[in-house]
Design a protein around this motif. Structure first.
Motif, PDB file in Angstrom:
ATOM      1  N   GLN A 172      32.325  38.710  44.629  1.00 32.62           N
ATOM      2  CA  GLN A 172      32.715  37.465  45.128  1.00 32.62           C
ATOM      3  C   GLN A 172      34.148  37.467  44.329  1.00 32.62           C
ATOM      4  OE1 GLN A 172      31.123  33.416  44.822  1.00 32.62           O
ATOM      5  NE2 GLN A 172      29.981  33.678  47.360  1.00 32.62           N
ATOM      6  N   SER A 173      33.992  37.372  43.305  1.00 33.22           N
ATOM      7  CA  SER A 173      35.591  37.345  42.325  1.00 33.22           C
ATOM      8  C   SER A 173      35.878  38.729  43.051  1.00 33.22           C
ATOM      9  CB  SER A 173      35.499  38.121  41.021  1.00 33.22           C
ATOM     10  OG  SER A 173      34.925  36.775  40.706  1.00 33.22           O
ATOM     11  N   ALA A 174      35.820  39.802  43.501  1.00 33.53           N
ATOM     12  CA  ALA A 174      36.545  41.376  43.973  1.00 33.53           C
ATOM     13  C   ALA A 174      37.209  40.691  45.192  1.00 33.53           C
ATOM     14  CB  ALA A 174      35.579  42.669  43.973  1.00 33.53           C
ATOM     15  N   VAL A 175      36.237  39.736  46.301  1.00 36.59           N
ATOM     16  CA  VAL A 175      36.532  40.205  47.742  1.00 36.59           C
ATOM     17  C   VAL A 175      38.085  38.862  47.441  1.00 36.59           C
ATOM     18  CG1 VAL A 175      36.248  38.302  49.455  1.00 36.59           C
ATOM     19  CG2 VAL A 175      34.757  40.142  48.766  1.00 36.59           C
ATOM     20  N   ARG A 176      37.875  37.635  46.708  1.00 37.26           N
ATOM     21  CA  ARG A 176      38.921  37.157  46.881  1.00 37.26           C
ATOM     22  C   ARG A 176      40.450  38.026  46.019  1.00 37.26           C
ATOM     23  NH1 ARG A 176      42.954  35.523  46.784  1.00 37.26           N
ATOM     24  NH2 ARG A 176      43.563  32.450  46.544  1.00 37.26           N
ATOM     25  N   MET A 177      39.756  38.597  45.212  1.00 41.35           N
ATOM     26  CA  MET A 177      40.885  40.113  44.431  1.00 41.35           C
ATOM     27  C   MET A 177      41.574  40.843  45.385  1.00 41.35           C
ATOM     28  SD  MET A 177      41.673  37.693  42.233  1.00 41.35           S
ATOM     29  CE  MET A 177      43.272  37.942  40.994  1.00 41.35           C
ATOM     30  N   ALA A 178      41.107  41.462  46.170  1.00 41.05           N
ATOM     31  CA  ALA A 178      41.466  42.265  47.076  1.00 41.05           C
ATOM     32  C   ALA A 178      41.016  42.994  46.509  1.00 41.05           C
ATOM     33  CB  ALA A 178      42.869  41.863  47.598  1.00 41.05           C
ATOM     34  N   MET A 179      39.488  43.529  45.735  1.00 47.74           N
ATOM     35  CA  MET A 179      39.280  44.836  45.298  1.00 47.74           C
ATOM     36  C   MET A 179      38.128  44.868  45.275  1.00 47.74           C
ATOM     37  SD  MET A 179      40.103  42.566  41.382  1.00 47.74           S
ATOM     38  CE  MET A 179      39.906  44.474  40.187  1.00 47.74           C
ATOM     39  N   PRO A 180      37.823  46.564  44.919  1.00 48.29           N
ATOM     40  CA  PRO A 180      36.827  47.001  46.044  1.00 48.29           C
ATOM     41  C   PRO A 180      35.445  46.161  45.665  1.00 48.29           C
ATOM     42  CG  PRO A 180      37.058  48.371  44.673  1.00 48.29           C
ATOM     43  CD  PRO A 180      38.302  47.371  44.567  1.00 48.29           C
ATOM     44  N   SER A 181      33.845  45.744  45.870  1.00 44.41           N
ATOM     45  CA  SER A 181      32.906  45.603  45.393  1.00 44.41           C
ATOM     46  C   SER A 181      32.221  46.505  44.992  1.00 44.41           C
ATOM     47  CB  SER A 181      31.893  45.106  46.309  1.00 44.41           C
ATOM     48  OG  SER A 181      31.154  46.132  47.676  1.00 44.41           O
ATOM     49  N   LEU A 182      31.259  46.671  44.178  1.00 48.93           N
ATOM     50  CA  LEU A 182      30.716  47.834  43.380  1.00 48.93           C
ATOM     51  C   LEU A 182      29.173  47.307  43.661  1.00 48.93           C
ATOM     52  CD1 LEU A 182      31.226  49.264  40.595  1.00 48.93           C
ATOM     53  CD2 LEU A 182      30.156  47.194  39.176  1.00 48.93           C
ATOM     54  N   ALA A 241      37.091  32.648  41.338  1.00 50.95           N
ATOM     55  CA  ALA A 241      37.268  33.706  41.083  1.00 50.95           C
ATOM     56  C   ALA A 241      37.673  33.971  39.571  1.00 50.95           C
ATOM     57  CB  ALA A 241      38.104  35.114  41.744  1.00 50.95           C
ATOM     58  N   LYS A 242      36.416  34.543  38.748  1.00 50.82           N
ATOM     59  CA  LYS A 242      36.060  35.124  37.673  1.00 50.82           C
ATOM     60  C   LYS A 242      37.510  36.212  37.476  1.00 50.82           C
ATOM     61  CE  LYS A 242      33.301  34.599  33.669  1.00 50.82           C
ATOM     62  NZ  LYS A 242      32.912  33.221  33.450  1.00 50.82           N
ATOM     63  N   THR A 243      38.691  35.304  37.274  1.00 53.29           N
ATOM     64  CA  THR A 243      39.996  36.785  36.668  1.00 53.29           C
ATOM     65  C   THR A 243      40.320  36.073  35.965  1.00 53.29           C
ATOM     66  OG1 THR A 243      41.443  37.102  38.295  1.00 53.29           O
ATOM     67  CG2 THR A 243      40.940  35.221  39.075  1.00 53.29           C
ATOM     68  N   GLY A 244      41.353  37.199  35.167  1.00 53.31           N
ATOM     69  CA  GLY A 244      41.771  36.173  34.371  1.00 53.31           C
ATOM     70  C   GLY A 244      43.054  35.322  33.853  1.00 53.31           C
ATOM     71  N   GLY A 245      44.033  35.583  35.086  1.00 54.43           N
ATOM     72  CA  GLY A 245      44.609  34.823  35.412  1.00 54.43           C
ATOM     73  C   GLY A 245      44.430  33.226  35.062  1.00 54.43           C
ATOM     74  N   ASN A 246      43.186  32.380  35.837  1.00 53.77           N
ATOM     75  CA  ASN A 246      42.910  31.239  35.148  1.00 53.77           C
ATOM     76  C   ASN A 246      42.646  30.995  33.688  1.00 53.77           C
ATOM     77  OD1 ASN A 246      42.118  31.075  38.100  1.00 53.77           O
ATOM     78  ND2 ASN A 246      40.396  31.862  37.814  1.00 53.77           N
ATOM     79  N   TYR A 247      41.573  31.990  33.616  1.00 49.75           N
ATOM     80  CA  TYR A 247      42.286  31.460  31.992  1.00 49.75           C
ATOM     81  C   TYR A 247      44.003  31.510  31.301  1.00 49.75           C
ATOM     82  CZ  TYR A 247      36.997  31.594  31.361  1.00 49.75           C
ATOM     83  OH  TYR A 247      36.087  31.381  31.384  1.00 49.75           O
ATOM     84  N   ALA A 248      44.972  32.818  31.396  1.00 46.30           N
ATOM     85  CA  ALA A 248      46.129  32.545  30.944  1.00 46.30           C
ATOM     86  C   ALA A 248      46.441  31.273  31.498  1.00 46.30           C
ATOM     87  CB  ALA A 248      46.824  33.305  32.329  1.00 46.30           C
ATOM     88  N   ALA A 249      46.303  30.851  32.464  1.00 47.38           N
ATOM     89  CA  ALA A 249      46.717  29.596  33.138  1.00 47.38           C
ATOM     90  C   ALA A 249      46.173  28.249  32.319  1.00 47.38           C
ATOM     91  CB  ALA A 249      46.643  28.729  34.605  1.00 47.38           C
TER      92      ALA A 249
END
Ligand SMILES: *Cc1c(COP(=O)(O)O)cnc(C)c1O
Length: 383
Positions: A126-136, A224-232
């Motif tokens: 689900q995070s991959a979809v939001r961040m335009a990354m391939p699914s695993l 999405a579980k993405t580093g940018g949220n933590y950076a913010a």
């Protein structure tokens, strides 16, 4: 029947409910090449005694790569080592990365288990979809975890409240400075033996409710579980720490009035009448596996959980009126943590209740450690 038992499952909960592929089969997807210079028995024994959070890592990592021609390829479990990453790798510039967090628990009989890994596998996608990354493929997510934990089984600690923390991640590795989704990615899993996230057991934490900063916004990447949220979240966290608070609670960015979550944990609120509330998934809240499991455990106890938009004004009025007596935060790292103090602009309350928090902590922690029956089939054997 209570409201919560007829609650519709989320997409992630649906994904976590399907049968999990066989551990031996998925593990064999990741050939092992042994670390020629693993930690000595002494070094490892010391690492497993002096447990911190995320400071020491096991001897191996799991890795595979993606490009449009080959898809996912080059799977292996190999020596833990620094990555060779081109300085122009997209992740270093535009933060195209996602991660997961789960734990491997050692049970009294020596076996090693993890909790609902297909929930994490689905959330990573689900995070991959939001961040335009391939699914695993789920089989790769599971296989990487099973094989890494099998190879580094002697890194799973056994002292109380300890675990081997697993950190799957995907990064954009393509050397390219243009702004578009990368064409090359790496998926990795690293493992770190950890003790309790907040030292001192079920010690209540203090929370600052921020009206100056947000971690996520409508249409943004909060779910999405993405580093940018933590950076913010680092600056508001630092400012709150300077004022003596342990954690920050964020409000919704659109109205600056509705409770969302902490920087890395979901929250629950218990009313004096025994009912429980948790912020509804708004699109800018990260859906926690711990949150989901707690809603189920509460439903099992006949405690109605309402997923709702809870305004800060209602929360403050509720605490003032003695109608809200207990709050807790939850996530894989800390499991369940009582919120003992909640403050913000113009209010500062002590929350005395820890009864439900302690009960849920013991039940969920007990299931994860094989001490309480796993009624919902959440546990998955790794070793
Ligand atoms: C990871 C995370 C959580 C907790 O998720 P769990 O699956 O329960 O560990 C909650 N909020 C945020 C922002 C997170 O990143």
């Amino acid at each position: 029947m209570t409201e919560s038992t007829v609650r519709q499952l989320s997409e992630l909960e649906e994904a976590a409910a399907v049968p999990v592929p066989n551990a031996d089969e998925v593990a064999s997807r990741f050939p092992v090449s042994q670390n020629p210079t693993p930690a000595s028995d002494e070094e490892r024994a010391q690492a497993l005694r002096d447990l911190d959070f995320g400071t020491t890592f096991s001897d191996h990592l799991a890795i595979e790569a993606w490009n449009p021609e080959e898809g996912w390829h080059g799977r292996s479990v190999e020596a833990y080592a620094p990555l060779a990453l081109d300085p122009s790798a997209a992740v270093l510039h535009y933060g195209q990365e996602i991660f997961e967090g789960l734990k491997a628990y050692r049970w009294a009989d020596g076996s090693v288990w993890t909790f609902r890994p297909t929930f994490n596998a689905a959330r990573m996608n689900q995070s991959a979809v939001r961040m335009a990354m391939p699914s695993l493929p789920v089989e790769d997510f599971l296989g990487s975890i099973v094989q890494l934990v099998r190879v580094d089984a002697n890194w799973v600690p056994s002292i109380p409240d300890s675990a081997l923390y697993l950190r799957p991640m995907m990064i954009a590795s393509e050397p390219f400075l243009g702004v578009r989704p990368a064409r090359e990615y790496l998926y990795l899993v690293i493992a770190s033996p950890v003790g309790p996230y907040f030292k001192g057991g079920l010690k209540p934490v203090s929370i600052w409710v921020s009206t100056d900063y947000h971690r996520a916004a409508p249409g943004g990447t909060g779910a999405a579980k993405t580093g940018g949220n933590y950076a913010a979240s680092l600056l508001p966290q630092q400012l709150a720490a300077q004022q003596g608070f342990d954690q920050v609670c964020y409000l919704d960015a659109a109205t600056n009035s509705v409770l969302e979550e902490l920087g890395g944990m979901n929250v629950f609120v218990r009313r004096a009448d025994g009912t429980v509330l948790t912020p509804a998934l708004s699109g800018s809240i990260l859906e926690g596996g711990t949150r989901s499991a707690i809603m189920q455990l509460l439903a099992d106890r006949g405690v109605p959980v309402t997923e709702t938009a809870l305004s800060l004004a209602e929360l403050v009025a509720g605490i003032e009126a003695g109608e809200i007596t207990e709050m807790f935060a939850c996530g894989t790292a800390a499991v369940v943590t009582p919120i003992g103090r909640i403050a913000g602009d113009g209010f500062d309350f002590t929350l005395p209740g820890t009864e439900l928090t302690a009960a849920i902590h013991d039940e969920l922690g007990g299931i994860q450690r094989g001490l309480v029956p796993d009624r919902h089939g959440w546990m998955y054997r790794l070793v």
